[in-house]
Design a protein around this motif. Sequence first.
Motif, mmCIF file in Angstrom:
data_model
loop_
_atom_site.group_PDB
_atom_site.id
_atom_site.type_symbol
_atom_site.label_atom_id
_atom_site.label_comp_id
_atom_site.label_asym_id
_atom_site.label_seq_id
_atom_site.Cartn_x
_atom_site.Cartn_y
_atom_site.Cartn_z
ATOM 1 N N VAL A 159 0.720 -1.144 -0.045
ATOM 2 C CA VAL A 159 -0.017 0.138 0.123
ATOM 3 C C VAL A 159 0.746 1.136 0.024
ATOM 4 O O VAL A 159 0.408 2.356 -0.677
ATOM 5 C CB VAL A 159 -0.753 0.026 1.134
ATOM 6 N N ILE A 160 1.723 1.132 0.735
ATOM 7 C CA ILE A 160 2.989 2.460 0.890
ATOM 8 C C ILE A 160 3.684 2.553 -0.413
ATOM 9 O O ILE A 160 3.618 3.693 -0.832
ATOM 10 C CB ILE A 160 3.901 2.259 1.783
ATOM 11 N N GLY A 219 -8.501 7.066 1.695
ATOM 12 C CA GLY A 219 -7.790 7.914 0.559
ATOM 13 C C GLY A 219 -6.610 6.872 -0.076
ATOM 14 O O GLY A 219 -6.447 6.880 -1.131
ATOM 15 N N TRP A 220 -5.966 6.405 1.047
ATOM 16 C CA TRP A 220 -4.661 5.686 0.435
ATOM 17 C C TRP A 220 -5.162 4.181 0.011
ATOM 18 O O TRP A 220 -4.574 3.892 -0.978
ATOM 19 C CB TRP A 220 -3.924 5.149 1.802
ATOM 20 N N ALA A 221 -6.177 3.638 0.722
ATOM 21 C CA ALA A 221 -6.850 2.481 -0.106
ATOM 22 C C ALA A 221 -7.332 2.846 -1.639
ATOM 23 O O ALA A 221 -7.044 1.838 -2.547
ATOM 24 C CB ALA A 221 -8.046 1.893 0.498
ATOM 25 N N SER A 222 -7.814 4.098 -1.649
ATOM 26 C CA SER A 222 -8.317 4.399 -3.038
ATOM 27 C C SER A 222 -7.087 4.515 -4.144
ATOM 28 O O SER A 222 -7.124 4.040 -5.224
ATOM 29 C CB SER A 222 -9.082 5.477 -3.027
ATOM 30 N N ALA A 223 -6.021 5.133 -3.598
ATOM 31 C CA ALA A 223 -4.806 5.396 -4.355
ATOM 32 C C ALA A 223 -4.226 4.097 -4.856
ATOM 33 O O ALA A 223 -3.963 4.042 -5.868
ATOM 34 C CB ALA A 223 -3.883 6.220 -3.503
ATOM 35 N N ALA A 224 -4.089 3.189 -3.762
ATOM 36 C CA ALA A 224 -3.775 1.946 -4.023
ATOM 37 C C ALA A 224 -4.244 0.955 -5.014
ATOM 38 O O ALA A 224 -3.765 0.386 -5.884
ATOM 39 C CB ALA A 224 -3.588 1.211 -2.587
ATOM 40 N N ALA A 236 -6.329 -4.362 -1.392
ATOM 41 C CA ALA A 236 -6.503 -2.965 -0.872
ATOM 42 C C ALA A 236 -7.544 -2.634 -0.100
ATOM 43 O O ALA A 236 -7.752 -2.298 1.004
ATOM 44 C CB ALA A 236 -6.289 -1.937 -1.922
ATOM 45 N N SER A 237 -8.729 -3.443 -0.603
ATOM 46 C CA SER A 237 -9.826 -3.438 0.132
ATOM 47 C C SER A 237 -9.926 -4.302 1.486
ATOM 48 O O SER A 237 -10.490 -3.627 2.487
ATOM 49 C CB SER A 237 -11.057 -4.020 -0.893
#
Length: 269
Positions: A159-160, A219-224, A236-237
């Motif tokens: 994710v990062i 937001g991070w999950a969406s970007a991932a 990611a979900s």
Amino acid sequence: MSGFSAGWLQLREPYDLRARNSMVISATVAAFENRASVTIADLACGIGSTFRSLTSRFECRQNWRLVDNDLSLLARTPRSSPPDINVTTMPIDLNRDLELALDGPVDLVTLSALLDLVSGEWLQRFVVETAARRLPVYAALSYDGRIAFDPVDAVDEKVIEAVNAHQRTDKGFGAALGPDAVAAAEQGFERVGYTVVDGVSDWIFEPRDREIQTEILSGWASAAREIGGSSFAEDASSWLIRRREWLARGRSNIRVGHRDFFAYPTPTR
């Protein structure tokens, strides 16, 4: 430039204020300690967070030029100030008209959470234009790519990586520097004869900081998902579900790496 909602800027402001590096602020203020007044151009001012963080630190008269391309945000900037603080707003597209924001009587340029959104070309232009005017620069809260979670999850690193890749996409200035912005900016100013004082300004979120953690994790999950595509969407979900569960149980701690710096022309004999 990609916009940010007033709600998001209001939510993050207390954490920004807590994170700002006090040594860098002190160096910025000390550069003007013998001045009767200072005129400050605050670029991409948003709702005025930098203004609120610095006004009490300067003991001289202050003239603030608050610059943003978003009229709705400018409408939320401070309107009333003590008699020794003057505020004006300037609706300017910094991608197109950076020079206009810097022209006229300016003693200090400030910006927060902006450099990681700009391209290398824009940053070079910014360095050249400020150096040509011999203007000191206080740049705060630039994301540097570090994220640490507690508890740790097996998918964190993926994710990062995706978040950092997303940070390098176009945010309105061309392909963004993202986590590389601070190093590039400091090197750029040093090449034109500036001295740089820098320090960390990490966001630190504890379990009680549920609202901002919820926003950031989503937001991070969406970007991932955007960067990783369909092959990473399920991971990611699932990662987001686990993170939300830890947050609901009062177990989620997050550190997000940022850096501040003050760059000023090196005095010559």
